[in-house]
Design a protein around this motif. Sequence first.
Motif, PDB file in Angstrom:
ATOM      1  N   PRO A 205       0.599  -1.454  -0.127  1.00 52.40           N
ATOM      2  CA  PRO A 205      -0.076   0.230   0.048  1.00 52.40           C
ATOM      3  C   PRO A 205       0.457   1.313   0.163  1.00 52.40           C
ATOM      4  O   PRO A 205      -0.060   2.286  -0.549  1.00 52.40           O
ATOM      5  CB  PRO A 205      -1.118  -0.251   1.293  1.00 52.40           C
TER       6      PRO A 205
ATOM      7  N   HIS B  44     -10.757   8.741  -6.216  1.00 50.92           N
ATOM      8  CA  HIS B  44     -11.232   9.000  -5.142  1.00 50.92           C
ATOM      9  C   HIS B  44     -13.044   8.537  -5.343  1.00 50.92           C
ATOM     10  O   HIS B  44     -13.515   7.952  -4.517  1.00 50.92           O
ATOM     11  CB  HIS B  44     -11.285   9.817  -4.693  1.00 50.92           C
TER      12      HIS B  44
ATOM     13  N   SER C 206     -14.582   6.058  -2.443  1.00 50.29           N
ATOM     14  CA  SER C 206     -15.511   6.324  -1.307  1.00 50.29           C
ATOM     15  C   SER C 206     -16.255   6.840  -0.895  1.00 50.29           C
ATOM     16  O   SER C 206     -17.555   7.017   0.008  1.00 50.29           O
ATOM     17  CB  SER C 206     -14.468   8.444  -1.247  1.00 50.29           C
TER      18      SER C 206
ATOM     19  N   GLU D 116      -5.105  13.261  -0.611  1.00 46.79           N
ATOM     20  CA  GLU D 116      -5.998  12.331  -0.427  1.00 46.79           C
ATOM     21  C   GLU D 116      -6.839  10.736  -1.164  1.00 46.79           C
ATOM     22  O   GLU D 116      -7.114   9.953   0.136  1.00 46.79           O
ATOM     23  CB  GLU D 116      -8.042  13.384  -0.091  1.00 46.79           C
TER      24      GLU D 116
ATOM     25  N   GLU E 195      -4.533   8.152   0.337  1.00 50.28           N
ATOM     26  CA  GLU E 195      -5.619   8.111   1.663  1.00 50.28           C
ATOM     27  C   GLU E 195      -6.509   6.853   1.475  1.00 50.28           C
ATOM     28  O   GLU E 195      -6.792   5.577   2.187  1.00 50.28           O
ATOM     29  CB  GLU E 195      -5.706   8.830   2.955  1.00 50.28           C
ATOM     30  N   VAL E 196      -7.612   7.085   0.239  1.00 52.70           N
ATOM     31  CA  VAL E 196      -8.833   6.047  -0.252  1.00 52.70           C
ATOM     32  C   VAL E 196      -8.269   4.907  -0.265  1.00 52.70           C
ATOM     33  O   VAL E 196      -8.614   3.904   0.000  1.00 52.70           O
ATOM     34  CB  VAL E 196      -9.314   7.215  -0.919  1.00 52.70           C
TER      35      VAL E 196
ATOM     36  N   VAL F 254      -6.062   4.021   0.415  1.00 52.89           N
ATOM     37  CA  VAL F 254      -4.130   2.579   1.973  1.00 52.89           C
ATOM     38  C   VAL F 254      -6.071   2.370   2.166  1.00 52.89           C
ATOM     39  O   VAL F 254      -5.763   0.835   3.341  1.00 52.89           O
ATOM     40  CB  VAL F 254      -3.310   3.879   2.147  1.00 52.89           C
ATOM     41  N   GLU F 255      -6.557   2.996   2.442  1.00 49.73           N
ATOM     42  CA  GLU F 255      -8.126   2.329   3.148  1.00 49.73           C
ATOM     43  C   GLU F 255      -8.764   1.449   2.424  1.00 49.73           C
ATOM     44  O   GLU F 255      -9.098   0.422   3.187  1.00 49.73           O
ATOM     45  CB  GLU F 255      -8.795   3.358   3.876  1.00 49.73           C
ATOM     46  N   PHE F 256      -8.552   0.956   1.068  1.00 54.08           N
ATOM     47  CA  PHE F 256      -9.584   0.174   0.415  1.00 54.08           C
ATOM     48  C   PHE F 256      -8.644  -1.295   0.816  1.00 54.08           C
ATOM     49  O   PHE F 256      -8.833  -2.380   0.663  1.00 54.08           O
ATOM     50  CB  PHE F 256     -10.007   0.350  -0.710  1.00 54.08           C
TER      51      PHE F 256
ATOM     52  N   THR G 238      -5.581  -2.005   2.167  1.00 50.39           N
ATOM     53  CA  THR G 238      -5.007  -2.187   3.435  1.00 50.39           C
ATOM     54  C   THR G 238      -5.751  -3.943   3.503  1.00 50.39           C
ATOM     55  O   THR G 238      -5.777  -5.201   3.585  1.00 50.39           O
ATOM     56  CB  THR G 238      -5.082  -1.022   4.670  1.00 50.39           C
ATOM     57  N   PRO G 239      -7.543  -3.229   4.115  1.00 50.51           N
ATOM     58  CA  PRO G 239      -8.388  -4.895   4.591  1.00 50.51           C
ATOM     59  C   PRO G 239      -8.339  -5.166   3.018  1.00 50.51           C
ATOM     60  O   PRO G 239      -8.614  -7.079   3.202  1.00 50.51           O
ATOM     61  CB  PRO G 239     -10.003  -4.169   5.176  1.00 50.51           C
TER      62      PRO G 239
END
Length: 330
Positions: A215, A250, A254, A276, A279-280, A282-284, A286-287
């Motif tokens: 990521p 994005h 998001s 941003e 970040e979005v 990485v948030e997707f 990672t899980p």
Amino acid sequence: STRPRVLSGIQPTADSFHLGNYLGAIRQWVPFQDSHDAFYMVVDLHAITVPQDPKQLRERTRISAAELLAAGLDADRCTLFVQSHVPEHAQLAWVMNCMTGFGEAARMTQFKDKSAKQGTDRTTVGLFTYPVLQVADILLYQADAVPVGEDQRQHVELTRDIAQRFNSTFGETFTVPKPFIVKETAKIVDLQDPTIKMSKSASTPKGIVNLLDDPKTSAKKIRSAVTDTGTEVRFDEVEKPGVSNLLTIHSALSGTSIAALEERFAGRGYGDLKKEVAEVLVEFVTPFQQRVRGYLDDPAELDAVLARGADKARAVASRTLAETYDRVGF
Ligand code: ADP
Ligand code: NA
């Protein structure tokens, strides 16, 4: 089930699916599980039309299946399987080869492009009849609709032509499917060259985000994406393809509309937007990667899921093949 049936497939890829595959194809498959009788497959037969390493192909097929599950396909709500586990694909493909004109197959633009790149000596007959295998893939399940990208429209048209030809020659046998072209907004372009689509064959490593990449590396790629010399964060695919791509990514990840994003970034620079989006992303991922690992850490369970999928698929495919064989005189 009385719900309309959809079918789609994706090749097991080299380094995991990329963001374009996910946003342009795989993610679009998820909601059909509730509205349709959905069949999804990893098309490993198609993968050997170009040279393959057996060990890698086997591994990538499993990783691909794990990625599809991690992306939201649920083996209890759809039929998820590996194409080679269902021998009827190759069997029906032979009949379909005999229903297809040589000139008709030779007009397929994807074949023309790919074979031109490879040269005739390295192009296999399998690559030539690839669209005919796709015809068999679709007709085997009597699919009503085929969710595909614009690049596959010609192959679905071929499927319709051959289904109609078979039906009028031998009697009503096949459902004539309709293409369901996924929305243009789902097209993701290369991060370094926004004039081409993000693609495993055309993109350089910095231009493509693979879902299983580290990521941190992916975030860095987003932060160094090529934009333009302007300053305004505005969606305009012609004048601002790089910025528009970032807004698309994005928004898709998001759930925020593009209009709302334009408003949020009014008066702010491209750097803020990139930060941003990174970040979005990485948030997707990672899980997502945790879920993929979860499936791969339990190979017996993954095998069982795929075996059940193949059984469900064969229940339909064997019926269609038996009827087809009967129609042609076997
Ligand atoms: P690639 O172009 O990387 O070789 P494929 O041709 O195997 O990818 O495409 C698999 C699926 O992903 C197809 O349904 C295709 O339409 C979709 N797809 C591929 N690249 C993109 C992209 N950049 N944007 C949107 N969808 C894409
Ligand atoms: Na391709």
